[in-house]
Design a protein around this motif. Sequence first.
Motif, PDB file in Angstrom:
ATOM      1  N   MET A   1       0.845  -1.183   0.000  1.00 31.56           N
ATOM      2  CA  MET A   1       0.000   0.000   0.000  1.00 31.56           C
ATOM      3  C   MET A   1       0.888   1.244   0.000  1.00 31.56           C
ATOM      4  O   MET A   1       1.837   1.334   0.748  1.00 31.56           O
ATOM      5  N   THR A   2       0.580   2.204  -0.837  1.00 33.09           N
ATOM      6  CA  THR A   2       1.325   3.451  -0.921  1.00 33.09           C
ATOM      7  C   THR A   2       0.568   4.534  -0.167  1.00 33.09           C
ATOM      8  O   THR A   2      -0.643   4.654  -0.274  1.00 33.09           O
ATOM      9  N   THR A   3       1.294   5.328   0.570  1.00 33.33           N
ATOM     10  CA  THR A   3       0.715   6.394   1.369  1.00 33.33           C
ATOM     11  C   THR A   3       0.772   7.713   0.613  1.00 33.33           C
ATOM     12  O   THR A   3       1.712   7.972  -0.119  1.00 33.33           O
ATOM     13  N   THR A   4      -0.226   8.549   0.822  1.00 36.47           N
ATOM     14  CA  THR A   4      -0.215   9.911   0.296  1.00 36.47           C
ATOM     15  C   THR A   4       0.231  10.822   1.425  1.00 36.47           C
ATOM     16  O   THR A   4      -0.265  10.718   2.542  1.00 36.47           O
ATOM     17  N   ILE A   5       1.180  11.704   1.123  1.00 37.33           N
ATOM     18  CA  ILE A   5       1.697  12.612   2.147  1.00 37.33           C
ATOM     19  C   ILE A   5       1.518  14.059   1.710  1.00 37.33           C
ATOM     20  O   ILE A   5       1.458  14.355   0.525  1.00 37.33           O
ATOM     21  N   ALA A   6       1.412  14.934   2.688  1.00 35.01           N
ATOM     22  CA  ALA A   6       1.389  16.375   2.452  1.00 35.01           C
ATOM     23  C   ALA A   6       2.439  16.979   3.371  1.00 35.01           C
ATOM     24  O   ALA A   6       2.530  16.600   4.544  1.00 35.01           O
ATOM     25  N   ALA A   7       3.232  17.901   2.829  1.00 36.36           N
ATOM     26  CA  ALA A   7       4.295  18.508   3.623  1.00 36.36           C
ATOM     27  C   ALA A   7       4.644  19.875   3.049  1.00 36.36           C
ATOM     28  O   ALA A   7       4.451  20.134   1.861  1.00 36.36           O
ATOM     29  N   VAL A   8       5.172  20.730   3.901  1.00 34.87           N
ATOM     30  CA  VAL A   8       5.670  22.022   3.459  1.00 34.87           C
ATOM     31  C   VAL A   8       7.010  21.772   2.767  1.00 34.87           C
ATOM     32  O   VAL A   8       7.879  21.080   3.316  1.00 34.87           O
ATOM     33  N   ALA A   9       7.167  22.308   1.561  1.00 36.29           N
ATOM     34  CA  ALA A   9       8.373  22.074   0.770  1.00 36.29           C
ATOM     35  C   ALA A   9       9.197  23.343   0.598  1.00 36.29           C
ATOM     36  O   ALA A   9      10.053  23.415  -0.271  1.00 36.29           O
ATOM     37  N   SER A  10       8.945  24.334   1.420  1.00 29.81           N
ATOM     38  CA  SER A  10       9.694  25.592   1.369  1.00 29.81           C
ATOM     39  C   SER A  10      10.289  25.839   2.753  1.00 29.81           C
ATOM     40  O   SER A  10       9.867  25.224   3.735  1.00 29.81           O
ATOM     41  N   PRO A  11      11.260  26.743   2.862  1.00 31.20           N
ATOM     42  CA  PRO A  11      11.862  27.014   4.172  1.00 31.20           C
ATOM     43  C   PRO A  11      10.819  27.487   5.182  1.00 31.20           C
ATOM     44  O   PRO A  11       9.835  28.138   4.828  1.00 31.20           O
ATOM     45  N   SER A  12      11.030  27.143   6.445  1.00 26.29           N
ATOM     46  CA  SER A  12      10.102  27.573   7.501  1.00 26.29           C
ATOM     47  C   SER A  12      10.241  29.068   7.748  1.00 26.29           C
ATOM     48  O   SER A  12      11.237  29.688   7.382  1.00 26.29           O
ATOM     49  N   GLY A  13       9.204  29.628   8.361  1.00 34.54           N
ATOM     50  CA  GLY A  13       9.200  31.054   8.657  1.00 34.54           C
ATOM     51  C   GLY A  13       8.462  31.841   7.598  1.00 34.54           C
ATOM     52  O   GLY A  13       8.010  31.299   6.589  1.00 34.54           O
ATOM     53  N   ALA A  14       8.324  33.126   7.855  1.00 31.03           N
ATOM     54  CA  ALA A  14       7.586  33.999   6.935  1.00 31.03           C
ATOM     55  C   ALA A  14       8.367  34.203   5.645  1.00 31.03           C
ATOM     56  O   ALA A  14       9.595  34.235   5.638  1.00 31.03           O
ATOM     57  N   GLY A  15       7.623  34.319   4.558  1.00 28.31           N
ATOM     58  CA  GLY A  15       8.234  34.572   3.259  1.00 28.31           C
ATOM     59  C   GLY A  15       7.174  35.069   2.301  1.00 28.31           C
ATOM     60  O   GLY A  15       5.987  35.097   2.621  1.00 28.31           O
ATOM     61  N   THR A  16       7.599  35.448   1.124  1.00 27.71           N
ATOM     62  CA  THR A  16       6.650  35.920   0.122  1.00 27.71           C
ATOM     63  C   THR A  16       5.739  34.798  -0.328  1.00 27.71           C
ATOM     64  O   THR A  16       4.528  34.978  -0.438  1.00 27.71           O
ATOM     65  N   ARG A  17       6.319  33.621  -0.579  1.00 29.62           N
ATOM     66  CA  ARG A  17       5.548  32.463  -1.037  1.00 29.62           C
ATOM     67  C   ARG A  17       5.966  31.248  -0.233  1.00 29.62           C
ATOM     68  O   ARG A  17       7.092  31.156   0.245  1.00 29.62           O
ATOM     69  N   ALA A  18       5.057  30.289  -0.128  1.00 26.21           N
ATOM     70  CA  ALA A  18       5.343  28.995   0.483  1.00 26.21           C
ATOM     71  C   ALA A  18       4.831  27.922  -0.462  1.00 26.21           C
ATOM     72  O   ALA A  18       3.906  28.155  -1.242  1.00 26.21           O
ATOM     73  N   VAL A  19       5.440  26.762  -0.379  1.00 20.75           N
ATOM     74  CA  VAL A  19       5.031  25.631  -1.208  1.00 20.75           C
ATOM     75  C   VAL A  19       4.609  24.494  -0.293  1.00 20.75           C
ATOM     76  O   VAL A  19       5.350  24.095   0.608  1.00 20.75           O
ATOM     77  N   VAL A  20       3.395  23.996  -0.541  1.00 21.51           N
ATOM     78  CA  VAL A  20       2.910  22.811   0.156  1.00 21.51           C
ATOM     79  C   VAL A  20       2.710  21.745  -0.910  1.00 21.51           C
ATOM     80  O   VAL A  20       2.025  21.970  -1.908  1.00 21.51           O
ATOM     81  N   ARG A  21       3.328  20.589  -0.708  1.00 22.59           N
ATOM     82  CA  ARG A  21       3.305  19.525  -1.705  1.00 22.59           C
ATOM     83  C   ARG A  21       2.500  18.334  -1.191  1.00 22.59           C
ATOM     84  O   ARG A  21       2.630  17.940  -0.036  1.00 22.59           O
ATOM     85  N   VAL A  22       1.673  17.772  -2.073  1.00 21.98           N
ATOM     86  CA  VAL A  22       0.909  16.553  -1.786  1.00 21.98           C
ATOM     87  C   VAL A  22       1.374  15.518  -2.801  1.00 21.98           C
ATOM     88  O   VAL A  22       1.361  15.780  -4.005  1.00 21.98           O
ATOM     89  N   SER A  23       1.792  14.340  -2.326  1.00 26.06           N
ATOM     90  CA  SER A  23       2.338  13.325  -3.212  1.00 26.06           C
ATOM     91  C   SER A  23       1.774  11.956  -2.837  1.00 26.06           C
ATOM     92  O   SER A  23       1.759  11.585  -1.667  1.00 26.06           O
ATOM     93  N   GLY A  24       1.321  11.225  -3.859  1.00 25.55           N
ATOM     94  CA  GLY A  24       0.816   9.875  -3.636  1.00 25.55           C
ATOM     95  C   GLY A  24      -0.470   9.624  -4.396  1.00 25.55           C
ATOM     96  O   GLY A  24      -0.975  10.502  -5.112  1.00 25.55           O
ATOM     97  N   PRO A  25      -1.029   8.431  -4.250  1.00 29.12           N
ATOM     98  CA  PRO A  25      -2.182   8.038  -5.052  1.00 29.12           C
ATOM     99  C   PRO A  25      -3.462   8.838  -4.798  1.00 29.12           C
ATOM    100  O   PRO A  25      -4.333   8.897  -5.655  1.00 29.12           O
ATOM    101  N   ARG A  26      -3.591   9.481  -3.654  1.00 25.89           N
ATOM    102  CA  ARG A  26      -4.799  10.255  -3.367  1.00 25.89           C
ATOM    103  C   ARG A  26      -4.594  11.760  -3.547  1.00 25.89           C
ATOM    104  O   ARG A  26      -5.447  12.561  -3.179  1.00 25.89           O
TER     105      ARG A  26
END
Length: 100
Positions: A1-26
């Motif tokens: 079984m493969t898991t779907t994960i979501a995680a912040v993919a940009s440096p922590s702290g305040a910034g102009t933009r942030a990236v949140v990535r979701v990866s997996g079958p769902r």
Amino acid sequence: MTTTIAAVASPSGAGTRAVVRVSGPRAAAIVSSCCRVREGGDALGLGPRAACDVHLDDGVGPVPAMLLWMPGPRAFTAEDVAELHLPGQPDLVARALERL
């Protein structure tokens, strides 16, 4: 079984933009459940690859974001991947991650 994960993919702290990535079958189902196309509020129609302006419902209100959709196996991880590029305010990023 493969898991779907979501995680912040940009440096922590305040910034102009942030990236949140979701990866997996769902990934498509998860992103589609909380994002709408910004123009008109239509449901997402994720095709072979997509880049579109969306509103992410973070549980407080609509957050403007850019959605990049990269279906597997042609994504870097060989899995379906969705990236949300949103304003880099830490509380907003935490709510978005929790919602996803």
